[in-house]
Design a protein around this motif. Structure first.
Motif, PDB file in Angstrom:
ATOM      1  N   MET A 288       0.855  -1.178   0.000  1.00 14.98           N
ATOM      2  CA  MET A 288       0.000   0.000   0.000  1.00 14.98           C
ATOM      3  C   MET A 288       0.894   1.232   0.000  1.00 14.98           C
ATOM      4  SD  MET A 288      -3.333   0.328  -0.114  1.00 14.98           S
ATOM      5  CE  MET A 288      -4.114  -1.025   0.775  1.00 14.98           C
ATOM      6  N   GLU A 289       0.778   2.044  -1.042  1.00 17.09           N
ATOM      7  CA  GLU A 289       1.655   3.207  -1.192  1.00 17.09           C
ATOM      8  C   GLU A 289       1.232   4.355  -0.280  1.00 17.09           C
ATOM      9  OE1 GLU A 289       2.019   5.509  -5.084  1.00 17.09           O
ATOM     10  OE2 GLU A 289       3.791   4.218  -5.085  1.00 17.09           O
ATOM     11  N   SER A 290      -0.063   4.570  -0.176  1.00 18.38           N
ATOM     12  CA  SER A 290      -0.552   5.619   0.719  1.00 18.38           C
ATOM     13  C   SER A 290      -1.938   5.247   1.220  1.00 18.38           C
ATOM     14  CB  SER A 290      -0.595   6.980   0.018  1.00 18.38           C
ATOM     15  OG  SER A 290      -1.528   6.978  -1.039  1.00 18.38           O
ATOM     16  N   VAL A 291      -2.208   5.618   2.441  1.00 18.01           N
ATOM     17  CA  VAL A 291      -3.502   5.336   3.074  1.00 18.01           C
ATOM     18  C   VAL A 291      -3.988   6.633   3.692  1.00 18.01           C
ATOM     19  CG1 VAL A 291      -4.712   4.017   4.826  1.00 18.01           C
ATOM     20  CG2 VAL A 291      -2.846   2.952   3.561  1.00 18.01           C
ATOM     21  N   LYS A 292      -5.050   7.190   3.115  1.00 19.21           N
ATOM     22  CA  LYS A 292      -5.574   8.460   3.618  1.00 19.21           C
ATOM     23  C   LYS A 292      -6.995   8.262   4.135  1.00 19.21           C
ATOM     24  CE  LYS A 292      -4.838  12.283   1.514  1.00 19.21           C
ATOM     25  NZ  LYS A 292      -4.951  13.302   0.447  1.00 19.21           N
ATOM     26  N   GLY A 293      -7.464   9.251   4.814  1.00 26.38           N
ATOM     27  CA  GLY A 293      -8.823   9.205   5.327  1.00 26.38           C
ATOM     28  C   GLY A 293      -8.846   9.091   6.837  1.00 26.38           C
ATOM     29  N   VAL A 294      -9.853   9.711   7.440  1.00 24.62           N
ATOM     30  CA  VAL A 294      -9.981   9.691   8.883  1.00 24.62           C
ATOM     31  C   VAL A 294     -11.372   9.214   9.285  1.00 24.62           C
ATOM     32  CG1 VAL A 294      -8.343  11.589   9.096  1.00 24.62           C
ATOM     33  CG2 VAL A 294     -10.788  12.096   9.092  1.00 24.62           C
ATOM     34  N   ASN A 295     -11.456   8.760  10.516  1.00 23.60           N
ATOM     35  CA  ASN A 295     -12.700   8.281  11.101  1.00 23.60           C
ATOM     36  C   ASN A 295     -13.008   9.178  12.295  1.00 23.60           C
ATOM     37  OD1 ASN A 295     -14.566   6.884  12.728  1.00 23.60           O
ATOM     38  ND2 ASN A 295     -13.823   4.887  12.077  1.00 23.60           N
ATOM     39  N   ILE A 296     -14.162   9.834  12.269  1.00 24.23           N
ATOM     40  CA  ILE A 296     -14.539  10.762  13.330  1.00 24.23           C
ATOM     41  C   ILE A 296     -15.811  10.253  14.000  1.00 24.23           C
ATOM     42  CG2 ILE A 296     -15.160  13.148  13.880  1.00 24.23           C
ATOM     43  CD1 ILE A 296     -13.779  13.935  11.202  1.00 24.23           C
ATOM     44  N   THR A 297     -15.807  10.165  15.314  1.00 25.24           N
ATOM     45  CA  THR A 297     -17.006   9.752  16.043  1.00 25.24           C
ATOM     46  C   THR A 297     -17.810  10.992  16.393  1.00 25.24           C
ATOM     47  OG1 THR A 297     -15.774   7.895  16.984  1.00 25.24           O
ATOM     48  CG2 THR A 297     -17.903   8.413  17.965  1.00 25.24           C
ATOM     49  N   LEU A 298     -19.011  11.085  15.838  1.00 26.31           N
ATOM     50  CA  LEU A 298     -19.883  12.230  16.081  1.00 26.31           C
ATOM     51  C   LEU A 298     -20.893  11.917  17.180  1.00 26.31           C
ATOM     52  CD1 LEU A 298     -20.625  13.337  12.401  1.00 26.31           C
ATOM     53  CD2 LEU A 298     -18.783  14.084  13.922  1.00 26.31           C
ATOM     54  N   GLY A 299     -21.325  12.951  17.854  1.00 23.13           N
ATOM     55  CA  GLY A 299     -22.313  12.795  18.919  1.00 23.13           C
ATOM     56  C   GLY A 299     -21.706  12.747  20.303  1.00 23.13           C
ATOM     57  N   LEU A 300     -20.369  12.706  20.397  1.00 26.30           N
ATOM     58  CA  LEU A 300     -19.686  12.654  21.686  1.00 26.30           C
ATOM     59  C   LEU A 300     -19.571  14.050  22.295  1.00 26.30           C
ATOM     60  CD1 LEU A 300     -16.640  10.384  20.685  1.00 26.30           C
ATOM     61  CD2 LEU A 300     -18.741   9.628  21.827  1.00 26.30           C
ATOM     62  N   PRO A 301     -19.397  14.139  23.609  1.00 23.72           N
ATOM     63  CA  PRO A 301     -19.159  15.443  24.220  1.00 23.72           C
ATOM     64  C   PRO A 301     -17.725  15.925  24.000  1.00 23.72           C
ATOM     65  CG  PRO A 301     -19.121  13.732  25.891  1.00 23.72           C
ATOM     66  CD  PRO A 301     -19.555  13.071  24.614  1.00 23.72           C
ATOM     67  N   ILE A 302     -16.854  15.054  23.486  1.00 25.72           N
ATOM     68  CA  ILE A 302     -15.462  15.409  23.204  1.00 25.72           C
ATOM     69  C   ILE A 302     -15.166  15.104  21.741  1.00 25.72           C
ATOM     70  CG2 ILE A 302     -14.701  15.013  25.578  1.00 25.72           C
ATOM     71  CD1 ILE A 302     -13.645  12.282  24.706  1.00 25.72           C
ATOM     72  N   ILE A 303     -14.030  15.582  21.257  1.00 25.75           N
ATOM     73  CA  ILE A 303     -13.633  15.352  19.862  1.00 25.75           C
ATOM     74  C   ILE A 303     -12.771  14.106  19.779  1.00 25.75           C
ATOM     75  CG2 ILE A 303     -12.280  16.269  17.942  1.00 25.75           C
ATOM     76  CD1 ILE A 303     -13.072  19.100  18.980  1.00 25.75           C
ATOM     77  N   ARG A 304     -13.142  13.212  18.871  1.00 21.59           N
ATOM     78  CA  ARG A 304     -12.326  12.021  18.605  1.00 21.59           C
ATOM     79  C   ARG A 304     -12.180  11.818  17.099  1.00 21.59           C
ATOM     80  NH1 ARG A 304     -13.505   6.375  16.412  1.00 21.59           N
ATOM     81  NH2 ARG A 304     -11.374   5.635  16.348  1.00 21.59           N
ATOM     82  N   VAL A 305     -10.933  11.865  16.637  1.00 20.02           N
ATOM     83  CA  VAL A 305     -10.604  11.634  15.233  1.00 20.02           C
ATOM     84  C   VAL A 305      -9.571  10.513  15.179  1.00 20.02           C
ATOM     85  CG1 VAL A 305      -9.788  12.660  13.074  1.00 20.02           C
ATOM     86  CG2 VAL A 305     -10.973  14.096  14.760  1.00 20.02           C
ATOM     87  N   SER A 306      -9.713   9.622  14.195  1.00 23.98           N
ATOM     88  CA  SER A 306      -8.812   8.472  14.110  1.00 23.98           C
ATOM     89  C   SER A 306      -8.391   8.225  12.669  1.00 23.98           C
ATOM     90  CB  SER A 306      -9.513   7.220  14.646  1.00 23.98           C
ATOM     91  OG  SER A 306      -8.678   6.079  14.534  1.00 23.98           O
ATOM     92  N   VAL A 307      -7.248   7.582  12.513  1.00 20.94           N
ATOM     93  CA  VAL A 307      -6.886   7.050  11.202  1.00 20.94           C
ATOM     94  C   VAL A 307      -7.906   5.988  10.822  1.00 20.94           C
ATOM     95  CG1 VAL A 307      -4.430   7.488  11.538  1.00 20.94           C
ATOM     96  CG2 VAL A 307      -5.365   5.276  12.213  1.00 20.94           C
ATOM     97  N   ASP A 308      -8.140   5.820   9.536  1.00 17.98           N
ATOM     98  CA  ASP A 308      -9.088   4.802   9.096  1.00 17.98           C
ATOM     99  C   ASP A 308      -8.345   3.616   8.482  1.00 17.98           C
ATOM    100  OD1 ASP A 308     -11.749   3.843   8.804  1.00 17.98           O
ATOM    101  OD2 ASP A 308     -11.630   4.251   6.661  1.00 17.98           O
ATOM    102  N   HIS A 309      -7.364   3.124   9.213  1.00 19.82           N
ATOM    103  CA  HIS A 309      -6.665   1.906   8.793  1.00 19.82           C
ATOM    104  C   HIS A 309      -6.273   1.128  10.042  1.00 19.82           C
ATOM    105  CE1 HIS A 309      -2.732   3.501   9.996  1.00 19.82           C
ATOM    106  NE2 HIS A 309      -2.969   4.597   9.300  1.00 19.82           N
ATOM    107  N   GLY A 310      -5.802  -0.086   9.836  1.00 21.06           N
ATOM    108  CA  GLY A 310      -5.509  -0.970  10.950  1.00 21.06           C
ATOM    109  C   GLY A 310      -4.068  -0.912  11.424  1.00 21.06           C
ATOM    110  N   THR A 311      -3.719  -1.918  12.238  1.00 25.93           N
ATOM    111  CA  THR A 311      -2.402  -1.947  12.876  1.00 25.93           C
ATOM    112  C   THR A 311      -1.289  -2.405  11.945  1.00 25.93           C
ATOM    113  OG1 THR A 311      -3.048  -4.136  13.702  1.00 25.93           O
ATOM    114  CG2 THR A 311      -3.246  -2.279  15.230  1.00 25.93           C
ATOM    115  N   ALA A 312      -1.641  -3.014  10.809  1.00 25.60           N
ATOM    116  CA  ALA A 312      -0.648  -3.423   9.802  1.00 25.60           C
ATOM    117  C   ALA A 312       0.514  -4.193  10.423  1.00 25.60           C
ATOM    118  CB  ALA A 312      -0.143  -2.212   9.018  1.00 25.60           C
TER     119      ALA A 312
END
Length: 344
Positions: A288-312
């Protein structure tokens, strides 16, 4: 003041620590925010050595003691890994536990107002459960420890932003979960998220469930019974929505900027087009040359943003993992933190 971000190290046996260090070796990260890693300081030092970096690690047990200085990686040291028995690329209970306590600390710091947002590196679900923490993943951990009942997953990468009516359920059940109330709920969440990204009056495309959005009932009745009534009520409330848009055209239009956000009816409907756009496989190298994109959990009282790929695990410890998705996650988390403060 630049927002403070808590960045979890992820499963230490995976690429998490490596991509965290790679990202924090970028000067532009410190120009936009003040990052502090939650995890094990010795694991982060190992990642620094792995990458041949000359950065130092500042182990602290209070956010107040962080330096937030380029050239220094601040780590809220949880001393959660026995490095004498640690191995890269191996599923292990101690690594699952280390990932879990790193997440819990980030959540606790955000709930206490000591950090402005959280960013998560990947964990391994098998290791997590081996450690006795029985969650499907990050989203469920965050929902549990922030006491959140209504939440949703948002995937984001440039123009393509996708929220899901349902995620980790069997496909047969996913069809039953296509309900007017839930469609409206997630549409309101993605509209609010787009505004946190700085988009005024976001345009939202809502997917149909069936091929061709059922062709006026030829291929199913979910559109007529649930999706169209949701769209009509959302319009009456002032939302800029369109739908049900046939799923095979919605995401192509969104990729080109016609929509600021998309509502997918189930997991794969949203994930497949998103990963086709963001994941790039190199046929010559077989990697995999590049892996882009993020995963954001909405509805929480705090901000959480994550990579959208695994532990590889297959490339962990080799010093070749890409930090692209983590950099994008940091960027999104920073924007959300700044906009949230401005809206207050």
């Amino acid at each position: 003041m630049k927002p403070i971000l808590a960045i979890t190290m992820g499963d230490p046996a995976g690429i998490g620590p490596e991509i965290v260090v790679r990202a924090l070796c970028r000067r532009e990260v410190y120009e936009m925010c003040r990052p502090i890693v939650t995890g094990d300081a010795e694991i982060i030092r190992m990642a620094v050595d792995l990458l041949g970096s000359d950065f130092s690690v500042n182990a602290v047990d209070r956010v107040a003691d962080a330096r937030f200085q380029y050239g220094v990686i601040d780590v809220f040291d949880l001393k959660c890994v026995d490095t004498s028995s640690f191995e890269y690329g191996k599923v292990a209970a101690q690594c699952g536990h280390a990932a879990f306590v790193s997440i819990r600390k980030a959540i606790d710091l955000a709930m206490a107002g000591e950090v402005d947002a959280t960013v998560t590196a990947p964990l391994n679900k098998e290791a997590l459960n081996l450690a006795g923490h029985h969650f499907d993943g990050h989203t469920e951990i965050y929902a549990t420890f922030t006491h959140t009942k209504k939440y949703a997953m948002l995937l984001a990468d440039e123009f393509l932003r996708v929220i899901h009516v349902s995620t980790h359920v069997p496909l047969r059940k996913a069809c039953d979960l296509v309900r007017k109330e839930r469609i409206m709920e997630v549409t309101e969440l993605i509209d609010d998220a787009c505004r946190q990204f700085g988009i005024d009056n976001p345009r939202i495309g809502i997917a149909g469930l069936n091929p061709h959005s059922s062709d006026n009932g030829l291929f199913g009745d979910e559109e007529a019974l649930e999706i169209i009534p949701a769209v009509e009520e959302l319009k009456s409330r002032g939302f800029l929505v369109e739908g049900p848009v046939p799923p095979d055209t919605l995401f192509a239009k969104a990729k080109c900027g016609q929509y600021d956000g998309c509502v997918a009816m189930y997991h794969d409907q949203g994930h497949i087009p998103f990963k086709v756009v963001g994941f790039n496989w190199n046929k010559q190298t077989g990697k995999m040359e590049s892996v882009k994109g993020v995963n954001i959990t909405l509805g929480l009282p705090i901000i959480r943003v994550s990579v959208d790929h695994g532990t590889a695990f297959d490339v962990a410890g080799k010093g070749i993992a890409s930090e692209d998705a983590l950099l994008l996650s940091i960027d999104y988390a920073t924007k959300m933190a700044v906009n949230r403060k401005m809206r207050r």
